[in-house]
Enzyme design. Structure first.
Site, PDB file in Angstrom:
ATOM      1  CG  ASN A  56      -0.404  -0.175   2.524  1.00  0.00           C
ATOM      2  OD1 ASN A  56       0.584  -0.871   2.686  1.00  0.00           O
ATOM      3  ND2 ASN A  56      -0.997   0.458   3.526  1.00  0.00           N
ATOM      4  CD  GLU A  58      -1.327   4.743   4.547  1.00  0.00           C
ATOM      5  OE1 GLU A  58      -0.830   5.606   5.304  1.00  0.00           O
ATOM      6  OE2 GLU A  58      -1.987   3.763   4.955  1.00  0.00           O
ATOM      7  CB  CYS A  67      -5.383  -1.220  -1.486  1.00  0.00           C
ATOM      8  SG  CYS A  67      -6.696  -0.449  -0.539  1.00  0.00           S
ATOM      9  CD  GLU A  69      -5.416  -5.817  -1.192  1.00  0.00           C
ATOM     10  OE1 GLU A  69      -4.869  -4.687  -1.097  1.00  0.00           O
ATOM     11  OE2 GLU A  69      -6.114  -6.289  -0.295  1.00  0.00           O
ATOM     12  CB  CYS A 106     -11.072  -2.191   0.496  1.00  0.00           C
ATOM     13  SG  CYS A 106     -10.408  -1.584  -1.061  1.00  0.00           S
ATOM     14  CB  CYS A 109      -8.848  -4.324  -3.554  1.00  0.00           C
ATOM     15  SG  CYS A 109      -7.654  -3.028  -3.201  1.00  0.00           S
TER      16      CYS A 109
HETATM   17  N1  THU Z   1      -5.180  -1.455   2.693  1.00  0.00           N
HETATM   18  C1  THU Z   1      -4.628  -2.255   1.736  1.00  0.00           C
HETATM   19  O1  THU Z   1      -3.572  -1.943   1.171  1.00  0.00           O
HETATM   20  N2  THU Z   1      -5.260  -3.404   1.442  1.00  0.00           N
HETATM   21  C2  THU Z   1      -6.353  -3.884   2.099  1.00  0.00           C
HETATM   22  O2  THU Z   1      -6.824  -4.969   1.769  1.00  0.00           O
HETATM   23  C3  THU Z   1      -6.968  -3.099   3.165  1.00  0.00           C
HETATM   24  C4  THU Z   1      -6.426  -1.735   3.361  1.00  0.00           C
HETATM   25  C5  THU Z   1      -4.450  -0.228   3.077  1.00  0.00           C
HETATM   26  C6  THU Z   1      -5.076   1.063   2.660  1.00  0.00           C
HETATM   27  C7  THU Z   1      -4.451   2.022   3.664  1.00  0.00           C
HETATM   28  O3  THU Z   1      -3.174   2.417   3.198  1.00  0.00           O
HETATM   29  C8  THU Z   1      -4.256   1.175   4.906  1.00  0.00           C
HETATM   30  O4  THU Z   1      -4.327  -0.167   4.469  1.00  0.00           O
HETATM   31  C9  THU Z   1      -5.299   1.416   5.978  1.00  0.00           C
HETATM   32  O5  THU Z   1      -6.572   1.320   5.464  1.00  0.00           O
END
Ligand code: THU
Length: 156
Positions: A56, A58, A67, A69, A106, A109
């Site tokens: 991920n 940000e 994310c 995925e 999520c 994704c």
């Molecule tokens: N996140 C992912 O990368 N994948 C997931 O399946 C759930 C959430 C990340 C998004 C964000 O950077 C952090 O986790 C918190 O939500």
């Protein structure tokens, strides 16, 4: 629709599946997650045996982040357009430790994973990893009943 999933203890997994989860955890080390502190890794095995990982990423403008995925899948679709994902493992590290609970993707994704299945007419087998248990699902379509697909956008 009945969701076909299996629940495993980490020790019950095949060597290949364990290795893919380990690769997801390794990928989580490259997460850029200064805002949530939640480091996610995704590792995908392609039809030709190539492994691709993502983490991920940000952003100070929160919705601009992505994310793990989708980072992995969009990279795969741009770099290996003819190749399909056979298996994808997802794992996360929070406060320095892998989560006990499995990490489930999520909704956005899931939608992108589903599009990949639709492009290739093949399911992606999914491994959602936690230290306490690992959930295995046979395809994203299993997670998305009544999903939206591009076929609805065609004039008929
Ligand atoms: N996140 C992912 O990368 N994948 C997931 O399946 C759930 C959430 C990340 C998004 C964000 O950077 C952090 O986790 C918190 O939500």
């Amino acid at each position: 629709m009945e969701v076909l999933y299996r629940e495993w203890l980490p020790g019950q997994l095949t060597k290949k599946d364990s290795a893919l989860i380990q690769a997801a955890l390794k990928a989580a080390e490259n997460a850029y997650a200064p805002y949530s502190g939640f480091r996610v890794g995704a590792a995908a095995l392609l039809s030709d045996g190539t492994m691709v990982t993502g983490s991920n990423q940000e952003n100070a403008a929160y919705p601009s982040g992505l994310c793990a995925e989708r980072v992995a899948l969009f990279y795969i679709q741009s770099q290996f357009p003819g190749k399909s994902v056979k298996v994808m493992a997802i794992a996360a590290v929070h406060k320095g430790k892998q989560t006990a609970e499995p990490v489930y993707p999520c909704g956005s994704c899931r939608q992108v994973m589903l599009e990949h299945e639709t492009i290739h007419h093949k399911p992606i087998r999914l491994l959602f990893a936690g230290t306490g248990k690992v959930m295995e699902v046979e395809s994203t379509a299993q997670l998305m009943p009544f999903h939206f697909t591009g076929s609805l956008l065609k004039n008929k």
